[in-house]
Enzyme design. Structure first.
Site, PDB file in Angstrom:
ATOM      1  CG  ASP A  15      17.208  -0.066  18.927  1.00  0.00           C
ATOM      2  OD1 ASP A  15      18.297   0.405  18.577  1.00  0.00           O
ATOM      3  OD2 ASP A  15      16.181  -0.018  18.212  1.00  0.00           O
ATOM      4  CG  HIS A  57      16.675  13.792  11.197  1.00  0.00           C
ATOM      5  ND1 HIS A  57      17.138  12.528  11.477  1.00  0.00           N
ATOM      6  CD2 HIS A  57      16.569  13.865   9.849  1.00  0.00           C
ATOM      7  CE1 HIS A  57      17.332  11.856  10.357  1.00  0.00           C
ATOM      8  NE2 HIS A  57      16.991  12.651   9.336  1.00  0.00           N
ATOM      9  CD  GLU A 102      17.982   3.677  16.355  1.00  0.00           C
ATOM     10  OE1 GLU A 102      17.662   2.775  15.545  1.00  0.00           O
ATOM     11  OE2 GLU A 102      18.781   4.583  16.073  1.00  0.00           O
TER      12      GLU A 102
END
Length: 279
Positions: free
Chosen positions: A146, A159, A190
């Site tokens: 992650d 973004h 993610e």
């Protein structure tokens, strides 16, 4: 009287027969040898004409049969040629259809942004690899990673910058996975998953650490801004432990990822199934 009449009748009958015989002899004698020869030749010519007409009819019938056979052979050749042509067209159409289906399948199993496999493919592949591992008695490792503080990246840079970071991380993952059997997936957001067949815990930990260092040393450039990234990794390994299913493999790796984040992020942690089941 009667006897005399019968005798006279008999004489007349004999005379009539003799006259008939004489007439026939006279008729035959009247024809010369040349006339007889001509009659014989005429009869022979008639026989020849009849035979020739018969042969002509037979020849015409034979030619008609040969032409029919030739037409049938030609029709068969044309039919075979058309069949071969249609077969070739069908094979081309099937090949094109197969390519389209393959492209469609890849589109349905690939993540559009990163080019890695998507969550749907992961769900199918982890179950297949788990069964193969159990059947072949080989280790199977799973790495969940992650991106640390990814929400902050999106909030600070936008973004689009976050998408660029995801693309860079995916590229690092691809460069670290050197075996064709290893599978990388974007699980969601993610978060990424690495399925590592025939890989024990030591090998999985080494790969996760290599990937962590690669991303930590990588800097993402976006609109003249440098973005530094780190990742946290959780590792679990299946070694045919009793009562362990494919979903337990993910649960253990996810628990290890939680520990890595809880302990300060930018690190790799491993979780075994005993502790995962107790937690």
């Amino acid at each position: 009287m009667i006897s005399l009449f019968n005798r006279s009748t008999s004489y007349l009958f004999i005379v009539a027969i003799l006259v008939m015989i004489l007439s026939i002899i006279q008729l035959v004698v009247q024809f010369s040898s040349l006339t007889l020869l001509l009659l014989i030749m005429a009869l022979f010519m008639a026989l020849l004409v009849f035979s020739q007409e018969k042969n002509t009819k037979n020849a015409l019938a034979s030619n008609a049969t040969d032409q029919h056979v030739e037409n049938e052979v030609q029709d068969n050749d044309e039919l075979e040629s058309k069949v071969q042509e249609r077969t070739l067209e069908l094979n081309i159409a099937l090949q094109e259809l197969e390519e389209v289906n393959k492209e469609l399948e890849e589109k349905n199993t690939l993540d559009d942004l990163t080019g890695l496999y998507n969550r749907r493919f992961y769900d199918q592949k982890i179950l297949a690899e788990y069964r193969r591992s159990r059947r072949n008695l080989t280790p199977l490792s799973l790495v969940i990673l992650d991106i640390d503080h990814f929400k902050k990246v999106n909030d600070t840079y936008g973004h689009l910058a976050g998408d660029e970071c995801l693309i860079i991380v995916a590229a690092c993952i691809k460069s670290c996975l050197r075996r064709s059997a290893d599978i990388s997936c974007r699980y969601g957001g993610e978060e990424f998953c690495l399925i590592l067949p025939e890989t024990d815990s030591q090998g999985a930990l080494a790969l996760a650490e290599e990937l962590r260092e690669s991303i930590a040393s990588c800097q993402v450039s976006y609109n003249n801004t440098i973005i530094s990234l780190t990742i946290s990794c959780g590792v679990s390994t299946y070694l045919q432990q009793k009562d362990v299913q494919a979903e337990h493999l993910f649960a253990a790796a996810d628990q290890a990822l939680y520990q890595a984040k809880h302990n300060g992020r930018n690190q790799v942690r491993q979780q075994d199934f005993v502790k995962a089941s107790d937690s």
